[in-house]
Scaffold this motif. Structure first.
Motif, PDB file in Angstrom:
ATOM      1  N   LYS A  79       0.841  -1.200   0.000  1.00 34.50           N
ATOM      2  CA  LYS A  79       0.000   0.000   0.000  1.00 34.50           C
ATOM      3  C   LYS A  79       0.878   1.253   0.000  1.00 34.50           C
ATOM      4  O   LYS A  79       0.613   2.206  -0.740  1.00 34.50           O
ATOM      5  N   MET A  80       1.918   1.263   0.797  1.00 34.48           N
ATOM      6  CA  MET A  80       2.818   2.416   0.871  1.00 34.48           C
ATOM      7  C   MET A  80       3.532   2.635  -0.461  1.00 34.48           C
ATOM      8  O   MET A  80       3.606   3.761  -0.954  1.00 34.48           O
ATOM      9  N   TYR A  81       4.047   1.556  -1.079  1.00 34.19           N
ATOM     10  CA  TYR A  81       4.764   1.687  -2.351  1.00 34.19           C
ATOM     11  C   TYR A  81       3.867   2.213  -3.457  1.00 34.19           C
ATOM     12  O   TYR A  81       4.328   2.870  -4.383  1.00 34.19           O
ATOM     13  N   PHE A  82       2.552   1.912  -3.376  1.00 30.77           N
ATOM     14  CA  PHE A  82       1.633   2.307  -4.441  1.00 30.77           C
ATOM     15  C   PHE A  82       1.052   3.704  -4.223  1.00 30.77           C
ATOM     16  O   PHE A  82       0.275   4.196  -5.024  1.00 30.77           O
ATOM     17  N   THR A  83       1.444   4.364  -3.155  1.00 30.94           N
ATOM     18  CA  THR A  83       1.050   5.751  -2.929  1.00 30.94           C
ATOM     19  C   THR A  83       1.978   6.645  -3.751  1.00 30.94           C
ATOM     20  O   THR A  83       3.197   6.482  -3.718  1.00 30.94           O
ATOM     21  N   GLU A  84       1.414   7.587  -4.480  1.00 31.31           N
ATOM     22  CA  GLU A  84       2.221   8.474  -5.317  1.00 31.31           C
ATOM     23  C   GLU A  84       3.215   9.239  -4.450  1.00 31.31           C
ATOM     24  O   GLU A  84       2.841   9.856  -3.448  1.00 31.31           O
ATOM     25  N   TYR A 107       4.446  14.508 -16.533  1.00 31.49           N
ATOM     26  CA  TYR A 107       4.290  15.865 -16.003  1.00 31.49           C
ATOM     27  C   TYR A 107       3.181  16.664 -16.685  1.00 31.49           C
ATOM     28  O   TYR A 107       2.278  17.155 -16.017  1.00 31.49           O
ATOM     29  N   GLN A 108       3.204  16.812 -17.980  1.00 30.47           N
ATOM     30  CA  GLN A 108       2.249  17.710 -18.630  1.00 30.47           C
ATOM     31  C   GLN A 108       0.819  17.164 -18.670  1.00 30.47           C
ATOM     32  O   GLN A 108      -0.125  17.925 -18.589  1.00 30.47           O
ATOM     33  N   THR A 109       0.661  15.870 -18.799  1.00 29.38           N
ATOM     34  CA  THR A 109      -0.680  15.309 -18.953  1.00 29.38           C
ATOM     35  C   THR A 109      -1.270  14.778 -17.647  1.00 29.38           C
ATOM     36  O   THR A 109      -2.478  14.540 -17.582  1.00 29.38           O
ATOM     37  N   GLU A 110      -0.408  14.538 -16.652  1.00 28.65           N
ATOM     38  CA  GLU A 110      -0.819  13.912 -15.391  1.00 28.65           C
ATOM     39  C   GLU A 110      -1.234  12.458 -15.575  1.00 28.65           C
ATOM     40  O   GLU A 110      -1.806  11.844 -14.671  1.00 28.65           O
ATOM     41  N   GLU A 111      -0.976  11.875 -16.740  1.00 24.59           N
ATOM     42  CA  GLU A 111      -1.269  10.463 -16.993  1.00 24.59           C
ATOM     43  C   GLU A 111      -0.203   9.599 -16.324  1.00 24.59           C
ATOM     44  O   GLU A 111       0.943  10.024 -16.142  1.00 24.59           O
ATOM     45  N   TRP A 112      -0.582   8.377 -15.999  1.00 20.07           N
ATOM     46  CA  TRP A 112       0.384   7.409 -15.492  1.00 20.07           C
ATOM     47  C   TRP A 112       0.955   6.633 -16.673  1.00 20.07           C
ATOM     48  O   TRP A 112       0.204   6.155 -17.516  1.00 20.07           O
ATOM     49  N   ILE A 113       2.257   6.507 -16.704  1.00 20.39           N
ATOM     50  CA  ILE A 113       2.930   5.627 -17.658  1.00 20.39           C
ATOM     51  C   ILE A 113       3.419   4.435 -16.854  1.00 20.39           C
ATOM     52  O   ILE A 113       4.165   4.585 -15.880  1.00 20.39           O
ATOM     53  N   HIS A 131       6.076   8.980  -8.804  1.00 22.95           N
ATOM     54  CA  HIS A 131       5.924   7.602  -9.240  1.00 22.95           C
ATOM     55  C   HIS A 131       5.290   6.784  -8.123  1.00 22.95           C
ATOM     56  O   HIS A 131       5.054   7.274  -7.019  1.00 22.95           O
ATOM     57  N   ARG A 132       5.036   5.532  -8.446  1.00 25.37           N
ATOM     58  CA  ARG A 132       4.545   4.548  -7.483  1.00 25.37           C
ATOM     59  C   ARG A 132       5.000   3.185  -7.976  1.00 25.37           C
ATOM     60  O   ARG A 132       5.415   3.035  -9.128  1.00 25.37           O
ATOM     61  N   ASN A 154      13.754   7.246   2.222  1.00 24.72           N
ATOM     62  CA  ASN A 154      12.617   8.106   2.536  1.00 24.72           C
ATOM     63  C   ASN A 154      11.936   8.564   1.260  1.00 24.72           C
ATOM     64  O   ASN A 154      12.588   8.956   0.301  1.00 24.72           O
ATOM     65  N   SER A 155      10.621   8.502   1.294  1.00 19.71           N
ATOM     66  CA  SER A 155       9.848   9.006   0.166  1.00 19.71           C
ATOM     67  C   SER A 155       8.986  10.154   0.665  1.00 19.71           C
ATOM     68  O   SER A 155       8.742  10.294   1.861  1.00 19.71           O
ATOM     69  N   HIS A 156       8.539  10.966  -0.275  1.00 16.06           N
ATOM     70  CA  HIS A 156       7.710  12.118   0.050  1.00 16.06           C
ATOM     71  C   HIS A 156       6.428  12.025  -0.758  1.00 16.06           C
ATOM     72  O   HIS A 156       6.466  12.043  -2.004  1.00 16.06           O
ATOM     73  N   ALA A 157       5.299  11.893  -0.062  1.00 12.33           N
ATOM     74  CA  ALA A 157       4.011  11.815  -0.743  1.00 12.33           C
ATOM     75  C   ALA A 157       3.752  13.102  -1.511  1.00 12.33           C
ATOM     76  O   ALA A 157       4.199  14.181  -1.116  1.00 12.33           O
TER      77      ALA A 157
END
Length: 181
Positions: A79-84, A107-113, A131-132, A154-157
């Motif tokens: 769950k933590m890894y899949f949080t943006e 960045y420009q489209t906000e789509e997930w690749i 990323h996630r 450390n990751s930053h949400a």
């Protein structure tokens, strides 16, 4: 290694979620990702050693995301890894077994690749890119991790604070030349 736009349909995150629209790996390289396949059935260690030396990566460990490896923390870790999120440092992985997906926020489209990784795939995700991560249908992955110093994972949400961070700003600056409209 293959990449495509995520379909955004509900369902298990570990499924392919392939929209049918592929993404060229060269485009991802222009976005700052380092992508390479070094087959495990070859002598891969010297090639990894060379990359580590060139980039100044001195520390290595094994990331073992399996029910056995994480025990009671397995589901909460997924769950933590899949949080943006993003990191202040590069995220470097060489896949040894299993499979997984790194979803990169365009960045420009906000789509997930979605980038599917399997054994032999090597990737470096730059600092500051949202990323996630999730496992593939094998429900496990083992990967070699490389860092310059003793790891700080450390990751930053994603949020206003991370949007204004120096790592995010440096990443966006790196995109200016390729994102000219």
């Amino acid at each position: 290694m293959r990449a495509y736009y995520f379909d955004n349909l509900p369902g298990d995150q570990r499924l392919d979620h392939d929209s049918g629209t592929p993404v060229d790996l060269e485009y991802l390289r222009r976005l700052g990702l380092f992508l390479l396949t070094i087959p495990l059935d070859t002598v891969w260690e010297p090639e990894i050693d060379q990359i580590a030396k060139q980039q100044g990566y001195k520390f290595r460990d094994i990331m073992d995301i399996t029910k056995h490896g994480l025990g009671d923390h397995f589901e909460s870790s997924l769950k933590m890894y899949f949080t943006e999120h993003m990191h202040d440092e590069k995220e470097i992985r060489y896949i040894l077994s299993g499979s997984g997906f790194w979803d990169i926020r365009e960045y420009q489209t906000e789509e997930w690749i979605r980038i599917e990784v399997v054994p032999g795939d090597f990737l470096i995700i730059p600092p500051g890119i949202y990323h996630r991560f999730t496992l593939g249908q094998s429900n496990e992955i083992k990967a070699l991790r490389l860092t310059k110093e003793i790891p700080n994972y450390n990751s930053h949400a994603r949020g206003l604070e991370t949007d204004g961070s120096s790592a995010r700003g440096q990443y966006l600056d790196s995109l200016k030349e390729i994102l000219v409209v």
